[in-house]
Design a protein around this motif. Structure first.
Motif, PDB file in Angstrom:
ATOM      1  N   GLN A 186      -8.360 -12.865   1.059  1.00 49.01           N
ATOM      2  CA  GLN A 186      -9.234 -11.526   0.602  1.00 49.01           C
ATOM      3  C   GLN A 186      -8.804 -11.112  -0.692  1.00 49.01           C
ATOM      4  OE1 GLN A 186     -11.509  -9.929   1.750  1.00 49.01           O
ATOM      5  NE2 GLN A 186     -11.419  -9.212   3.750  1.00 49.01           N
ATOM      6  N   MET A 187      -7.150 -11.077  -1.028  1.00 45.66           N
ATOM      7  CA  MET A 187      -6.897 -10.540  -2.348  1.00 45.66           C
ATOM      8  C   MET A 187      -7.367 -11.296  -3.370  1.00 45.66           C
ATOM      9  SD  MET A 187      -2.992  -9.906  -3.679  1.00 45.66           S
ATOM     10  CE  MET A 187      -2.876 -11.718  -3.529  1.00 45.66           C
ATOM     11  N   ALA A 188      -7.238 -12.563  -2.955  1.00 42.02           N
ATOM     12  CA  ALA A 188      -7.565 -13.665  -4.214  1.00 42.02           C
ATOM     13  C   ALA A 188      -9.101 -13.688  -4.609  1.00 42.02           C
ATOM     14  CB  ALA A 188      -7.325 -15.216  -3.851  1.00 42.02           C
ATOM     15  N   ARG A 189      -9.908 -13.521  -3.581  1.00 37.50           N
ATOM     16  CA  ARG A 189     -11.293 -13.222  -3.799  1.00 37.50           C
ATOM     17  C   ARG A 189     -11.617 -12.152  -4.454  1.00 37.50           C
ATOM     18  NH1 ARG A 189     -14.825 -16.222  -0.236  1.00 37.50           N
ATOM     19  NH2 ARG A 189     -16.282 -14.467  -0.075  1.00 37.50           N
ATOM     20  N   ARG A 190     -10.866 -11.040  -4.086  1.00 36.00           N
ATOM     21  CA  ARG A 190     -11.267  -9.783  -4.977  1.00 36.00           C
ATOM     22  C   ARG A 190     -10.910  -9.869  -6.182  1.00 36.00           C
ATOM     23  NH1 ARG A 190     -12.535  -4.580  -3.867  1.00 36.00           N
ATOM     24  NH2 ARG A 190     -11.446  -3.077  -5.221  1.00 36.00           N
ATOM     25  N   ALA A 191      -9.575 -10.557  -6.569  1.00 34.27           N
ATOM     26  CA  ALA A 191      -9.206 -10.704  -7.994  1.00 34.27           C
ATOM     27  C   ALA A 191     -10.070 -11.608  -8.613  1.00 34.27           C
ATOM     28  CB  ALA A 191      -7.852 -11.328  -7.919  1.00 34.27           C
ATOM     29  N   ALA A 192     -10.728 -12.711  -8.169  1.00 30.50           N
ATOM     30  CA  ALA A 192     -11.524 -13.532  -8.836  1.00 30.50           C
ATOM     31  C   ALA A 192     -12.889 -12.857  -8.888  1.00 30.50           C
ATOM     32  CB  ALA A 192     -12.194 -14.783  -7.697  1.00 30.50           C
ATOM     33  N   ALA A 193     -13.370 -11.775  -8.325  1.00 34.74           N
ATOM     34  CA  ALA A 193     -14.526 -11.232  -8.630  1.00 34.74           C
ATOM     35  C   ALA A 193     -14.438 -10.073  -9.584  1.00 34.74           C
ATOM     36  CB  ALA A 193     -15.022 -10.099  -7.255  1.00 34.74           C
ATOM     37  N   TYR A 238      -0.123   2.595  -3.847  1.00 28.93           N
ATOM     38  CA  TYR A 238      -1.564   2.300  -4.077  1.00 28.93           C
ATOM     39  C   TYR A 238      -2.323   3.856  -4.107  1.00 28.93           C
ATOM     40  CZ  TYR A 238      -6.189   1.042  -2.457  1.00 28.93           C
ATOM     41  OH  TYR A 238      -7.673   0.935  -2.287  1.00 28.93           O
ATOM     42  N   ILE A 239      -1.896   4.715  -3.348  1.00 25.58           N
ATOM     43  CA  ILE A 239      -2.466   6.196  -3.714  1.00 25.58           C
ATOM     44  C   ILE A 239      -2.246   6.676  -4.704  1.00 25.58           C
ATOM     45  CG2 ILE A 239      -2.500   8.598  -2.669  1.00 25.58           C
ATOM     46  CD1 ILE A 239      -1.767   7.637  -0.063  1.00 25.58           C
ATOM     47  N   SER A 240      -1.022   6.518  -5.565  1.00 22.19           N
ATOM     48  CA  SER A 240      -0.769   7.089  -6.810  1.00 22.19           C
ATOM     49  C   SER A 240      -1.583   6.377  -7.840  1.00 22.19           C
ATOM     50  CB  SER A 240       0.827   6.818  -7.131  1.00 22.19           C
ATOM     51  OG  SER A 240       1.069   5.502  -7.181  1.00 22.19           O
ATOM     52  N   LEU A 241      -2.045   5.060  -7.710  1.00 25.09           N
ATOM     53  CA  LEU A 241      -2.714   4.300  -8.642  1.00 25.09           C
ATOM     54  C   LEU A 241      -4.202   4.650  -8.820  1.00 25.09           C
ATOM     55  CD1 LEU A 241      -1.304   0.270  -8.080  1.00 25.09           C
ATOM     56  CD2 LEU A 241      -0.903   1.814 -10.210  1.00 25.09           C
ATOM     57  N   ALA A 242      -4.676   5.630  -7.896  1.00 22.17           N
ATOM     58  CA  ALA A 242      -6.159   5.858  -7.996  1.00 22.17           C
ATOM     59  C   ALA A 242      -6.146   6.858  -9.018  1.00 22.17           C
ATOM     60  CB  ALA A 242      -6.192   6.864  -6.515  1.00 22.17           C
ATOM     61  N   GLU A 263      -4.067  -5.111  -9.517  1.00 20.00           N
ATOM     62  CA  GLU A 263      -2.985  -4.597  -9.258  1.00 20.00           C
ATOM     63  C   GLU A 263      -3.009  -3.759  -8.023  1.00 20.00           C
ATOM     64  OE1 GLU A 263       0.824  -1.798 -10.915  1.00 20.00           O
ATOM     65  OE2 GLU A 263      -0.977  -2.295 -12.273  1.00 20.00           O
ATOM     66  N   ARG A 264      -4.026  -2.987  -7.849  1.00 22.24           N
ATOM     67  CA  ARG A 264      -4.252  -2.186  -6.545  1.00 22.24           C
ATOM     68  C   ARG A 264      -4.375  -2.855  -5.555  1.00 22.24           C
ATOM     69  NH1 ARG A 264      -7.713   2.852  -6.202  1.00 22.24           N
ATOM     70  NH2 ARG A 264      -6.272   3.602  -4.602  1.00 22.24           N
ATOM     71  N   ALA A 265      -5.236  -4.070  -5.695  1.00 27.20           N
ATOM     72  CA  ALA A 265      -5.420  -5.062  -4.516  1.00 27.20           C
ATOM     73  C   ALA A 265      -4.085  -5.890  -4.264  1.00 27.20           C
ATOM     74  CB  ALA A 265      -6.517  -5.922  -4.920  1.00 27.20           C
ATOM     75  N   VAL A 293      -1.169  -4.569  -4.560  1.00 24.76           N
ATOM     76  CA  VAL A 293      -0.277  -3.396  -3.779  1.00 24.76           C
ATOM     77  C   VAL A 293      -0.784  -3.239  -2.277  1.00 24.76           C
ATOM     78  CG1 VAL A 293       0.139  -1.181  -3.775  1.00 24.76           C
ATOM     79  CG2 VAL A 293       0.477  -2.420  -5.915  1.00 24.76           C
ATOM     80  N   ALA A 294      -2.047  -3.285  -2.129  1.00 25.63           N
ATOM     81  CA  ALA A 294      -2.685  -3.108  -0.835  1.00 25.63           C
ATOM     82  C   ALA A 294      -2.327  -4.337   0.021  1.00 25.63           C
ATOM     83  CB  ALA A 294      -4.061  -3.084  -0.926  1.00 25.63           C
ATOM     84  N   TYR A 295      -2.185  -5.510  -0.490  1.00 22.60           N
ATOM     85  CA  TYR A 295      -1.904  -7.040  -0.022  1.00 22.60           C
ATOM     86  C   TYR A 295      -0.362  -6.699   0.519  1.00 22.60           C
ATOM     87  CZ  TYR A 295      -0.232 -11.641   0.597  1.00 22.60           C
ATOM     88  OH  TYR A 295       0.265 -12.748   1.111  1.00 22.60           O
ATOM     89  N   GLU A 296       0.481  -6.084  -0.212  1.00 22.05           N
ATOM     90  CA  GLU A 296       1.856  -6.091  -0.195  1.00 22.05           C
ATOM     91  C   GLU A 296       2.061  -5.056   1.172  1.00 22.05           C
ATOM     92  OE1 GLU A 296       3.630  -4.765  -3.650  1.00 22.05           O
ATOM     93  OE2 GLU A 296       3.592  -6.658  -4.793  1.00 22.05           O
ATOM     94  N   HIS A 297       1.387  -3.777   1.198  1.00 18.04           N
ATOM     95  CA  HIS A 297       1.366  -3.162   2.120  1.00 18.04           C
ATOM     96  C   HIS A 297       0.951  -3.565   3.779  1.00 18.04           C
ATOM     97  CE1 HIS A 297       0.829   0.626   4.612  1.00 18.04           C
ATOM     98  NE2 HIS A 297      -0.324   0.061   5.009  1.00 18.04           N
TER      99      HIS A 297
END
Length: 463
Positions: free
Chosen positions: A179-186, A382-386, A426-428, A430-434
């Motif tokens: 999921q994260m890699a596909r989002r990063a690629a997009a 993640y919330i702070s990066l908003a 980076e946010r993606a 962080v979401a993956y790390e969570h």
């Protein structure tokens, strides 16, 4: 070397294109877990061990009960006995010689006797009987045996639970990494497309004389780097998707549809998770099963030194109907096994299991706390990066407006575009790390199956 450079660059592109050309199929998290549980060879092997232990427990469930057997015998025989008659002949002759001559003369002559004589006997017969043995007291040995096998079944069940949790954790890593890699690629593709537009604008501005050659070269270099990063991101996404497909024995390229998600609300308290983990962690169940096995072995060793009482009976099925019944007692006076040493050995195993349990509880509590803190830290990050995301969008808007008004350069716009893409990647991450910290937390608590519920309740999603 320069001759081969175009070929070397084209190989990963061809590979990525061949992977991307395969069929992609949407795959939810629940569907992925179901496929894993149905198709994993490792889990199939662990389930086979559990089934074997269950069958073994069923097989000895009535150990120590009565035993009845029937016996039938049919036989035929031939016996022969050779008799040596020479001593008899000599004895008769000596006896006649001892008689008075008058008497010996009156006796008729003895018939000639052979030197030996063979006696032969033949016969056939059959017999049948029913035998019964009923153990009355065996010192607790059957109970120790059943308990031992039951504890082995509990250990196999704990191993199965551990294997399932490990397999689901690995699946979660590959599923959400895809999921994260596909989002990063997009994001990289979108950034490369935006930089391409800005590069074209820089070329037009150069021709119009409102941009320098340096700005044009900077834009061109930024475009090439953005395109390279986009190709690399697509290749990475295809690679992790292929790993996910291999894990699930999936035809084609899976397209995970359950998004990375996290909640704006804090997780339940740390102590709640620790209490759950100290109750449900499969490692503790395995240690408890090991301890139970040692205790039943100790009980079995003691049973061997106790007297055994049993009843027995036998009845003949032949015409005479003979029968026999009684009660027996058996007690070992001495054998070659040092039972006291064996008992000390089993007691040491019990102490070892108790020490392992204490250490495991400490380690599990520490693991739960580390994963809980990691999940909370990633959620807060993640919330702070908003706010930075909003800042990046506003900066990109201003750079676009500034380019039209002549207050910004194409390089400024390209930097704003790339920085926003980097921030969202980076946010993606962080979401993956969570999510991964949450997976580790639930696994430590023996509740990894509830991951889908946590994701469903999350209100921040990366669609």
């Amino acid at each position: 070397m320069p001759v081969f450079r175009p070929l070397l660059i084209s190989l990963p592109l061809l590979w990525a294109g061949s992977v991307g050309a395969q069929t992609s199929a949407s795959l939810t998290w629940d569907e992925a877990v179901h496929r894993l549980q149905q198709g994993s060879d490792q889990l199939a092997g662990a389930r086979a061990v559990v089934a074997q232990r269950q069958a073994q427990a069923e097989g000895i469930a009535r150990a120590g009960g009565p035993m009845v057997s029937a016996q039938g015998v049919a036989y035929t025989y031939r016996m022969s006995l050779d008799l040596d008659l020479d001593p008899l002949k000599q004895g008769l002759g000596n006896a006649v010689n001892l008689l008075p001559p008058q008497v010996a003369g009156m006796l008729p002559a003895l018939p000639p006797l052979p030197s030996n004589y063979t006696i032969e006997r033949r016969n056939s017969s059959q017999s049948a009987s029913v035998n019964a043995v009923w153990p009355i007291y065996l010192g607790g040995a059957p109970d120790a045996l059943r308990g031992m096998v039951g504890a082995q079944g509990d250990e196999a069940q704990a191993d199965l639970q551990h294997s399932e949790d490990e397999a689901i954790a690995v699946l979660a890593q590959r599923y959400f990494q895809t999921q994260m890699a596909r989002r990063a690629a997009a994001l990289r593709d979108a950034a490369a497309a935006g930089v391409a537009e800005h590069d074209l604008a820089a070329e037009k501005m150069l021709k119009a004389g409102v941009a320098s050659q340096l700005e044009r070269l900077q834009a061109k270099a930024a475009l090439q780097d953005a395109q390279y990063q986009a190709r690399k991101a697509r290749s990475d996404a295809d690679l992790v998707a292929m790993a996910l497909a291999r894990t699930l024995k999936f035809d084609g390229i899976p397209a995970p549809s359950t998004p990375l998600a996290l909640s704006s609300q804090a997780l339940p308290s740390l102590q709640d998770f620790i209490n759950t983990a100290l109750t449900l962690h499969p490692g503790l169940a395995k240690i408890a099963a090991k301890k139970a096995q040692a205790e039943y072995l100790k009980a079995g060793t003691k049973a061997l030194n106790k007297p055994q009482v049993f009843a027995f009976g036998q009845r003949s099925l032949s015409h005479n109907g003979d029968w026999l019944a009684g009660v027996g007692v058996r007690f070992n006076l001495w054998d070659s096994i040092d039972h006291q040493a064996m008992e000390r050995s089993h007691q040491s195993q019990i102490h070892q299991a108790e020490a392992a349990e204490a250490q495991a509880r400490s380690d599990i509590a520490l693991l739960v706390e580390r994963q809980w803190r990691s999940a909370e830290q990633a959620r807060s990050q993640y919330i702070s990066l908003a706010a930075q995301d909003e800042l990046g969008q506003e900066l990109l808007r201003l750079r676009r407006a500034g380019l039209k008004q002549g207050t910004s350069t194409a390089i400024d716009l390209i930097d704003a575009e790339l920085n926003l893409s980097k921030l969202r990647t980076e946010r993606a991450q962080v979401a993956y790390e969570h999510v991964m910290a949450l997976v580790g937390l639930l696994q430590a608590c023996g509740q990894i199956q509830s991951l889908a519920d946590y994701l469903a309740r999350a209100d921040l999603r990366l669609e």
